[in-house]
Design a protein around this motif. Structure first.
Motif, PDB file in Angstrom:
ATOM      1  N   GLU A  38      44.447  49.984 -31.661  1.00  0.00           N
ATOM      2  CA  GLU A  38      44.651  51.236 -30.671  1.00  0.00           C
ATOM      3  C   GLU A  38      44.186  50.797 -29.364  1.00  0.00           C
ATOM      4  O   GLU A  38      44.633  49.361 -29.060  1.00  0.00           O
ATOM      5  CB  GLU A  38      43.949  52.544 -31.031  1.00  0.00           C
ATOM      6  N   ASP A  39      43.990  51.420 -28.521  1.00  0.00           N
ATOM      7  CA  ASP A  39      43.451  50.844 -27.222  1.00  0.00           C
ATOM      8  C   ASP A  39      42.128  51.103 -27.019  1.00  0.00           C
ATOM      9  O   ASP A  39      41.312  51.151 -25.865  1.00  0.00           O
ATOM     10  CB  ASP A  39      44.029  52.010 -26.092  1.00  0.00           C
ATOM     11  N   SER A  40      41.312  50.286 -28.136  1.00  0.00           N
ATOM     12  CA  SER A  40      39.710  50.515 -28.086  1.00  0.00           C
ATOM     13  C   SER A  40      39.632  49.027 -28.109  1.00  0.00           C
ATOM     14  O   SER A  40      38.531  48.796 -27.133  1.00  0.00           O
ATOM     15  CB  SER A  40      39.549  51.241 -29.292  1.00  0.00           C
ATOM     16  N   TYR A  41      39.968  48.242 -29.211  1.00  0.00           N
ATOM     17  CA  TYR A  41      39.114  46.933 -29.117  1.00  0.00           C
ATOM     18  C   TYR A  41      40.334  46.025 -29.638  1.00  0.00           C
ATOM     19  O   TYR A  41      41.219  46.247 -30.263  1.00  0.00           O
ATOM     20  CB  TYR A  41      38.341  47.016 -30.457  1.00  0.00           C
ATOM     21  N   ARG A  42      39.893  44.668 -29.357  1.00  0.00           N
ATOM     22  CA  ARG A  42      40.620  43.474 -29.860  1.00  0.00           C
ATOM     23  C   ARG A  42      39.613  42.705 -30.762  1.00  0.00           C
ATOM     24  O   ARG A  42      38.216  42.720 -30.375  1.00  0.00           O
ATOM     25  CB  ARG A  42      41.126  42.531 -28.634  1.00  0.00           C
ATOM     26  N   LEU A  43      39.897  42.564 -31.840  1.00  0.00           N
ATOM     27  CA  LEU A  43      38.903  42.104 -32.761  1.00  0.00           C
ATOM     28  C   LEU A  43      39.326  40.943 -33.759  1.00  0.00           C
ATOM     29  O   LEU A  43      40.660  40.955 -34.056  1.00  0.00           O
ATOM     30  CB  LEU A  43      38.243  43.244 -33.527  1.00  0.00           C
ATOM     31  N   CYS A  44      38.452  40.224 -34.506  1.00  0.00           N
ATOM     32  CA  CYS A  44      38.836  39.157 -35.492  1.00  0.00           C
ATOM     33  C   CYS A  44      37.589  39.009 -36.405  1.00  0.00           C
ATOM     34  O   CYS A  44      36.376  39.133 -35.845  1.00  0.00           O
ATOM     35  CB  CYS A  44      39.506  37.999 -34.643  1.00  0.00           C
ATOM     36  N   TYR A  45      37.806  38.463 -37.488  1.00  0.00           N
ATOM     37  CA  TYR A  45      36.816  37.729 -38.022  1.00  0.00           C
ATOM     38  C   TYR A  45      36.958  36.254 -38.165  1.00  0.00           C
ATOM     39  O   TYR A  45      38.021  35.681 -38.088  1.00  0.00           O
ATOM     40  CB  TYR A  45      36.808  38.087 -39.784  1.00  0.00           C
ATOM     41  N   ILE A  46      35.766  35.457 -37.896  1.00  0.00           N
ATOM     42  CA  ILE A  46      35.813  33.848 -37.888  1.00  0.00           C
ATOM     43  C   ILE A  46      34.869  33.642 -39.104  1.00  0.00           C
ATOM     44  O   ILE A  46      33.964  34.479 -39.428  1.00  0.00           O
ATOM     45  CB  ILE A  46      35.371  33.369 -36.682  1.00  0.00           C
ATOM     46  N   ARG A  47      35.101  32.274 -39.502  1.00  0.00           N
ATOM     47  CA  ARG A  47      34.136  31.516 -40.308  1.00  0.00           C
ATOM     48  C   ARG A  47      33.256  30.536 -39.378  1.00  0.00           C
ATOM     49  O   ARG A  47      34.081  29.722 -39.159  1.00  0.00           O
ATOM     50  CB  ARG A  47      34.689  30.911 -41.467  1.00  0.00           C
ATOM     51  N   GLY A  48      32.100  30.933 -39.361  1.00  0.00           N
ATOM     52  CA  GLY A  48      31.221  30.119 -38.274  1.00  0.00           C
ATOM     53  C   GLY A  48      30.559  28.947 -39.089  1.00  0.00           C
ATOM     54  O   GLY A  48      31.044  28.375 -39.995  1.00  0.00           O
ATOM     55  N   VAL A  49      29.542  28.487 -38.459  1.00  0.00           N
ATOM     56  CA  VAL A  49      28.725  27.683 -39.028  1.00  0.00           C
ATOM     57  C   VAL A  49      28.317  27.717 -40.238  1.00  0.00           C
ATOM     58  O   VAL A  49      28.129  28.884 -40.650  1.00  0.00           O
ATOM     59  CB  VAL A  49      27.312  27.091 -38.038  1.00  0.00           C
ATOM     60  N   GLU A  50      28.661  26.788 -41.232  1.00  0.00           N
ATOM     61  CA  GLU A  50      28.339  27.195 -42.644  1.00  0.00           C
ATOM     62  C   GLU A  50      29.219  27.846 -43.474  1.00  0.00           C
ATOM     63  O   GLU A  50      28.785  28.648 -44.546  1.00  0.00           O
ATOM     64  CB  GLU A  50      26.650  27.118 -42.871  1.00  0.00           C
ATOM     65  N   GLY A  51      30.171  28.205 -42.715  1.00  0.00           N
ATOM     66  CA  GLY A  51      31.017  29.261 -43.252  1.00  0.00           C
ATOM     67  C   GLY A  51      30.696  30.876 -43.297  1.00  0.00           C
ATOM     68  O   GLY A  51      31.316  31.718 -43.934  1.00  0.00           O
ATOM     69  N   LEU A  52      29.690  31.014 -42.432  1.00  0.00           N
ATOM     70  CA  LEU A  52      29.158  32.563 -42.358  1.00  0.00           C
ATOM     71  C   LEU A  52      30.210  33.137 -41.734  1.00  0.00           C
ATOM     72  O   LEU A  52      31.082  32.853 -40.521  1.00  0.00           O
ATOM     73  CB  LEU A  52      28.055  32.536 -41.446  1.00  0.00           C
ATOM     74  N   LEU A  53      30.486  34.443 -42.098  1.00  0.00           N
ATOM     75  CA  LEU A  53      31.559  35.289 -41.732  1.00  0.00           C
ATOM     76  C   LEU A  53      30.943  36.310 -40.690  1.00  0.00           C
ATOM     77  O   LEU A  53      30.040  36.850 -40.585  1.00  0.00           O
ATOM     78  CB  LEU A  53      31.894  36.370 -42.931  1.00  0.00           C
ATOM     79  N   ILE A  54      31.567  36.177 -39.346  1.00  0.00           N
ATOM     80  CA  ILE A  54      31.318  36.708 -38.464  1.00  0.00           C
ATOM     81  C   ILE A  54      32.315  37.506 -37.771  1.00  0.00           C
ATOM     82  O   ILE A  54      33.550  37.054 -37.544  1.00  0.00           O
ATOM     83  CB  ILE A  54      30.859  35.625 -37.261  1.00  0.00           C
ATOM     84  N   GLY A  55      32.181  38.764 -37.264  1.00  0.00           N
ATOM     85  CA  GLY A  55      33.106  39.588 -36.787  1.00  0.00           C
ATOM     86  C   GLY A  55      33.043  39.651 -35.121  1.00  0.00           C
ATOM     87  O   GLY A  55      31.666  39.506 -34.629  1.00  0.00           O
ATOM     88  N   LEU A  56      33.998  39.460 -34.540  1.00  0.00           N
ATOM     89  CA  LEU A  56      34.036  39.637 -32.922  1.00  0.00           C
ATOM     90  C   LEU A  56      34.926  40.608 -32.180  1.00  0.00           C
ATOM     91  O   LEU A  56      35.748  40.846 -32.735  1.00  0.00           O
ATOM     92  CB  LEU A  56      34.506  38.234 -32.318  1.00  0.00           C
ATOM     93  N   ALA A  57      34.426  41.471 -31.341  1.00  0.00           N
ATOM     94  CA  ALA A  57      35.001  42.544 -30.779  1.00  0.00           C
ATOM     95  C   ALA A  57      34.935  42.811 -29.457  1.00  0.00           C
ATOM     96  O   ALA A  57      33.741  42.632 -28.917  1.00  0.00           O
ATOM     97  CB  ALA A  57      34.621  43.910 -31.508  1.00  0.00           C
ATOM     98  N   GLU A  58      36.161  42.733 -28.790  1.00  0.00           N
ATOM     99  CA  GLU A  58      36.178  43.104 -27.405  1.00  0.00           C
ATOM    100  C   GLU A  58      36.608  44.459 -27.060  1.00  0.00           C
ATOM    101  O   GLU A  58      37.470  44.760 -27.429  1.00  0.00           O
ATOM    102  CB  GLU A  58      37.226  41.972 -26.505  1.00  0.00           C
ATOM    103  N   ASP A  59      35.568  45.288 -26.205  1.00  0.00           N
ATOM    104  CA  ASP A  59      35.971  46.703 -25.897  1.00  0.00           C
ATOM    105  C   ASP A  59      37.082  46.437 -24.692  1.00  0.00           C
ATOM    106  O   ASP A  59      36.784  46.150 -23.766  1.00  0.00           O
ATOM    107  CB  ASP A  59      34.801  47.294 -25.341  1.00  0.00           C
ATOM    108  N   ILE A  60      38.374  47.078 -24.961  1.00  0.00           N
ATOM    109  CA  ILE A  60      39.210  47.064 -24.090  1.00  0.00           C
ATOM    110  C   ILE A  60      39.486  48.547 -23.578  1.00  0.00           C
ATOM    111  O   ILE A  60      40.781  48.779 -22.873  1.00  0.00           O
ATOM    112  CB  ILE A  60      40.713  46.483 -24.676  1.00  0.00           C
ATOM    113  N   SER A  61      38.621  49.561 -23.960  1.00  0.00           N
ATOM    114  CA  SER A  61      38.839  51.064 -23.764  1.00  0.00           C
ATOM    115  C   SER A  61      38.777  51.184 -22.305  1.00  0.00           C
ATOM    116  O   SER A  61      39.404  52.061 -21.664  1.00  0.00           O
ATOM    117  CB  SER A  61      38.041  51.863 -24.535  1.00  0.00           C
ATOM    118  N   GLY A  62      38.300  50.313 -21.344  1.00  0.00           N
ATOM    119  CA  GLY A  62      37.709  50.610 -20.197  1.00  0.00           C
ATOM    120  C   GLY A  62      36.639  51.437 -19.608  1.00  0.00           C
ATOM    121  O   GLY A  62      36.908  52.055 -18.474  1.00  0.00           O
ATOM    122  N   LYS A  63      36.149  51.892 -20.775  1.00  0.00           N
ATOM    123  CA  LYS A  63      34.848  52.919 -20.528  1.00  0.00           C
ATOM    124  C   LYS A  63      33.678  52.158 -20.155  1.00  0.00           C
ATOM    125  O   LYS A  63      33.541  51.134 -20.462  1.00  0.00           O
ATOM    126  CB  LYS A  63      34.569  53.603 -21.786  1.00  0.00           C
TER     127      LYS A  63
END
Length: 150
Positions: A125-150
């Protein structure tokens, strides 16, 4: 009987092979090393149910000081299972999500250091840009950027 009051969540724990690599990766995301030590003794094995144990631990903290990630490397007993490559819909699978300021720049930096996108970087929506990445050792990490302007 009344429910216990929960004052705060202290940390999420992740077991890793290389504490140094994991510390470096999470510092790249923006966490800071709060402390590092080795834990052993009868009391620690009583807590985990593993008996005699020796564990190297690093505590990472978010810049605001409110959230922690405990990274552990077991020296004894040896690790007996590895769930790092399990798909994201596996029961009991761990994913940690971080809110970041510039997701494009961070994903670019992390992929240059070996991280891989799991799917795509998407917008919710107009809230977040997000993704999952596999980081060091294959760990699953979620990243989210707040784009709501709040």
């Amino acid at each position: 009987m009344t429910k216990s009051k929960l004052p705060q969540m202290h940390n999420v724990g992740i077991v890793v092979e290389s504490l140094d690599n994991a510390i470096s990766f999470f510092e790249e995301i923006g966490l800071q090393l709060e402390g590092r030590t080795t834990i052993e003794g009868e009391w620690s094995g009583q807590v985990t149910g593993l008996g005699s144990q020796k564990v190297e631990v690093a505590m990472m903290v978010t810049p605001d000081g409110h959230n922690r990630l405990e990274l552990s490397r077991f020296l004894n007993p040896t690790v007996i299972a590895d769930h790092r490559t399990a798909p994201v819909n596996s029961l009991g699978y761990l994913r940690v999500m971080f809110t970041v300021e510039d997701i494009d720049e961070l994903v670019s930096r992390l992929t240059q250091k070996g991280a891989q996108l799991v799917g795509e970087l998407v917008q919710y929506e107009d809230s977040y840009r997000l993704c999952y990445i596999r980081g060091v050792e294959g760990l699953l990490i979620g990243l989210a950027e707040d784009i709501s302007g709040k």
